[in-house]
Design a protein around this motif. Structure first.
Motif: not given
Length: 191
Positions: A52, A21-23, A105, A13, A101, A48, A25, A17
């Motif tokens: 995170h 980007g995390f969102y 964030e 992850a 990340i 998810k 992925t 990410s």
């Protein structure tokens, strides 16, 4: 075995990410990268968002473990602090993706549980600075300790951002020595 797979999912992850980007992925993308089904992913993480949070907990736990090893090394207080100041720079070279990340964030609204994890890590960092500075300088540092912590943390963050975003190779040992140098001599140069 379960913990190893959980760490593999976290590492995947982080890697994905950092690229997307995390969102952006997807759980399916993480599952595919780990060679598991989407259903198996939910066996390890309820959502998810829980993943995170686990990413940040995982990283902060690694940092605390490294700092603790140095703290228990038997070195002088000044040398302990110098070596501990190196840890984030060493981690940056090993876990560049996490730092990308982390910086993203800080600029976006995040859920309350993750805010709590990040807030606790910041409190732990302040406590760590205070403890180390008091070991080195004793009570004489008290009137200045808050300002010193803010200055060191600001410089550390600036160096890390420079390394991360400009892909510069700075000597972590020299930076840590500068932060811990009683005479304030700068020994780091940026090419």
């Amino acid at each position: 075995m379960k913990e190893e797979k959980k760490e593999e999912i976290i590492e995947s992850a982080i890697k994905l990410s950092a690229k997307h980007g995390f969102y952006n992925t997807s759980v399916q993308g993480i599952a595919d990268d780990c060679g598991i089904s989407k259903g198996a992913f939910y066996h390890y993480f309820d959502s998810k968002e829980k993943l995170h949070i686990a990413i940040f907990q995982y990283y902060f736990e690694q940092m605390h473990e490294m700092l603790g090893k140095i703290d228990n090394s038997g070195l002088s207080p000044r040398e302990i602090m110098r070596q501990q100041l190196r840890v984030p720079f060493d981690q940056l070279s090993k876990q560049r993706e996490f730092f990308i990340i982390y910086l993203r964030e800080q600029n976006f609204s995040i859920n309350k549980e993750l805010q709590g994890v990040m807030h606790q890590s910041q409190l732990d960092m302040v406590k760590w600075y205070k403890q180390n500075l008091e070991r080195i300088y004793g009570n004489a540092i008290q009137p200045f300790i808050s300002d010193i912590i803010l200055l060191i943390e600001g410089m550390r963050n600036s160096y890390m951002a420079t390394i991360l975003f400009h892909d510069l190779r700075l000597d972590a040992d020299r930076i840590a020595h500068f932060f811990n140098e009683p005479h304030g001599r700068c020994s780091t140069s940026i090419p």
